[in-house]
Motif scaffolding. Sequence first.
Motif, PDB file in Angstrom:
ATOM      1  N   ALA A 117       4.046  -0.367   9.915  1.00 48.20           N
ATOM      2  CA  ALA A 117       3.460  -1.559  10.542  1.00 48.20           C
ATOM      3  C   ALA A 117       2.204  -2.011   9.806  1.00 48.20           C
ATOM      4  CB  ALA A 117       3.134  -1.260  12.005  1.00 48.20           C
ATOM      5  N   ALA A 118       1.523  -1.070   9.151  1.00 52.49           N
ATOM      6  CA  ALA A 118       0.322  -1.406   8.380  1.00 52.49           C
ATOM      7  C   ALA A 118       0.655  -1.757   6.941  1.00 52.49           C
ATOM      8  CB  ALA A 118      -0.643  -0.215   8.411  1.00 52.49           C
ATOM      9  N   GLY A 119       1.957  -1.939   6.646  1.00 52.12           N
ATOM     10  CA  GLY A 119       2.371  -2.310   5.297  1.00 52.12           C
ATOM     11  C   GLY A 119       2.145  -1.205   4.277  1.00 52.12           C
ATOM     12  N   THR A 120       2.316   0.051   4.708  1.00 58.66           N
ATOM     13  CA  THR A 120       2.005   1.202   3.851  1.00 58.66           C
ATOM     14  C   THR A 120       3.181   2.168   3.796  1.00 58.66           C
ATOM     15  OG1 THR A 120      -0.309   1.025   4.541  1.00 58.66           O
ATOM     16  CG2 THR A 120       0.346   3.047   3.415  1.00 58.66           C
ATOM     17  N   LYS A 174      -4.511  -0.260  -7.311  1.00 56.39           N
ATOM     18  CA  LYS A 174      -5.694   0.555  -7.612  1.00 56.39           C
ATOM     19  C   LYS A 174      -5.932   1.597  -6.524  1.00 56.39           C
ATOM     20  CE  LYS A 174      -8.050  -3.054 -10.274  1.00 56.39           C
ATOM     21  NZ  LYS A 174      -9.284  -3.869 -10.419  1.00 56.39           N
ATOM     22  N   LEU A 175      -6.626   2.663  -6.907  1.00 58.39           N
ATOM     23  CA  LEU A 175      -6.910   3.747  -5.967  1.00 58.39           C
ATOM     24  C   LEU A 175      -7.985   3.304  -4.977  1.00 58.39           C
ATOM     25  CD1 LEU A 175      -7.057   6.671  -8.554  1.00 58.39           C
ATOM     26  CD2 LEU A 175      -5.082   5.862  -7.263  1.00 58.39           C
ATOM     27  N   ALA A 176      -7.586   3.192  -3.706  1.00 62.39           N
ATOM     28  CA  ALA A 176      -8.524   2.740  -2.684  1.00 62.39           C
ATOM     29  C   ALA A 176      -9.307   3.901  -2.075  1.00 62.39           C
ATOM     30  CB  ALA A 176      -7.777   1.989  -1.581  1.00 62.39           C
ATOM     31  N   ARG A 177      -8.639   5.033  -1.848  1.00 58.15           N
ATOM     32  CA  ARG A 177      -9.298   6.214  -1.272  1.00 58.15           C
ATOM     33  C   ARG A 177      -8.706   7.482  -1.877  1.00 58.15           C
ATOM     34  NH1 ARG A 177     -11.635   6.229   3.817  1.00 58.15           N
ATOM     35  NH2 ARG A 177     -12.001   8.433   3.346  1.00 58.15           N
ATOM     36  N   LEU A 209      -4.693   7.099  -1.461  1.00 60.13           N
ATOM     37  CA  LEU A 209      -4.284   5.819  -0.870  1.00 60.13           C
ATOM     38  C   LEU A 209      -4.385   4.759  -1.958  1.00 60.13           C
ATOM     39  CD1 LEU A 209      -3.517   3.884   1.417  1.00 60.13           C
ATOM     40  CD2 LEU A 209      -5.950   3.806   2.065  1.00 60.13           C
ATOM     41  N   VAL A 210      -3.218   4.203  -2.329  1.00 63.76           N
ATOM     42  CA  VAL A 210      -3.157   3.165  -3.357  1.00 63.76           C
ATOM     43  C   VAL A 210      -3.096   1.808  -2.662  1.00 63.76           C
ATOM     44  CG1 VAL A 210      -1.884   2.290  -5.360  1.00 63.76           C
ATOM     45  CG2 VAL A 210      -1.916   4.746  -4.862  1.00 63.76           C
ATOM     46  N   LYS A 265       0.847  -1.195   0.000  1.00 63.98           N
ATOM     47  CA  LYS A 265       0.000   0.000   0.000  1.00 63.98           C
ATOM     48  C   LYS A 265       0.883   1.244   0.000  1.00 63.98           C
ATOM     49  CE  LYS A 265      -1.944  -1.933   3.546  1.00 63.98           C
ATOM     50  NZ  LYS A 265      -2.744  -2.194   4.764  1.00 63.98           N
ATOM     51  N   LEU A 266       0.349   2.301  -0.606  1.00 62.71           N
ATOM     52  CA  LEU A 266       1.121   3.540  -0.745  1.00 62.71           C
ATOM     53  C   LEU A 266       0.225   4.753  -0.527  1.00 62.71           C
ATOM     54  CD1 LEU A 266       3.683   5.132  -1.660  1.00 62.71           C
ATOM     55  CD2 LEU A 266       2.848   4.874  -4.011  1.00 62.71           C
ATOM     56  N   VAL A 267       0.703   5.689   0.294  1.00 63.19           N
ATOM     57  CA  VAL A 267       0.016   6.969   0.505  1.00 63.19           C
ATOM     58  C   VAL A 267       0.786   8.065  -0.227  1.00 63.19           C
ATOM     59  CG1 VAL A 267      -0.584   8.753   2.192  1.00 63.19           C
ATOM     60  CG2 VAL A 267      -1.023   6.344   2.708  1.00 63.19           C
ATOM     61  N   LEU A 268       0.089   8.818  -1.043  1.00 64.15           N
ATOM     62  CA  LEU A 268       0.663   9.984  -1.721  1.00 64.15           C
ATOM     63  C   LEU A 268      -0.080  11.210  -1.219  1.00 64.15           C
ATOM     64  CD1 LEU A 268       0.593   8.494  -5.338  1.00 64.15           C
ATOM     65  CD2 LEU A 268       2.627   8.724  -3.883  1.00 64.15           C
TER      66      LEU A 268
END
Length: 229
Positions: A136-139, A205-208, A199-200, A106-109
């Motif tokens: 810790a949340a794998g992001t 894919k775009l989750a949020r 939030l990818v 997961k990735l936050v931009l």
Amino acid sequence: MSKKSRTKSSKTSSGSPTAKKKALKTRASIPAKPAKTPRTPASKSAVTLAKPGSHRAASKQLNSSKSVSPPAKAKSGLAEGQKAPSFRLPRDGGDVVTLADYAGQKLVLFFYPRADTPGCTREAIDFTRLAGAFAAAGTAVLGVSADPLKAQEKFRDKHKLGIPLISDETHQMLEAYGAWGEKSMYGKSFLGILRTTILVGADGKLARIWRNVRVDGHADEVLEAARSL
């Protein structure tokens, strides 16, 4: 003719029916004077409406209505569930970052308008504070703006930021993610960065998508969303 006879003769002629008819015709031929038109309250109200002050007040209302600007709008039609647009851009420290680098996680931009401004500073500090919780949340977390690398690095060092900062001076990534669009300030419109967070998911894919972000509490909200994926 004696004086008495002349007086009697004049009285008799003036009182005859023929003389009276002539007098009536003469009076009828004289035009009557036009009557004066009284001023009515309506004319006073018309004068009041024409006062300059009322025109100035109307202009202010029109100007104020024009100064109301619509909310900031992005050009991109990006929506949740779509595949995240790819990117390849430099980051602080001189490395290059791509979307492929984060495949399978997961990735936050978070896109911010300008480095070292009050709102952007608070947002970057909040994401830095929660960097361990995101890991810790794998992001992973990336900050993105149009600032040059030198400004990003100065911003990082000044506030001891622990997240990578990407420089998108060409606005290509910003436009692709809908973080570049029309803004307004003091009644003037211009193009700029719209504070946005994406939030990818691990599937790419775009989750949020968060548009027009308010900084306070935002990083914590994004963390909860990442944990729930």
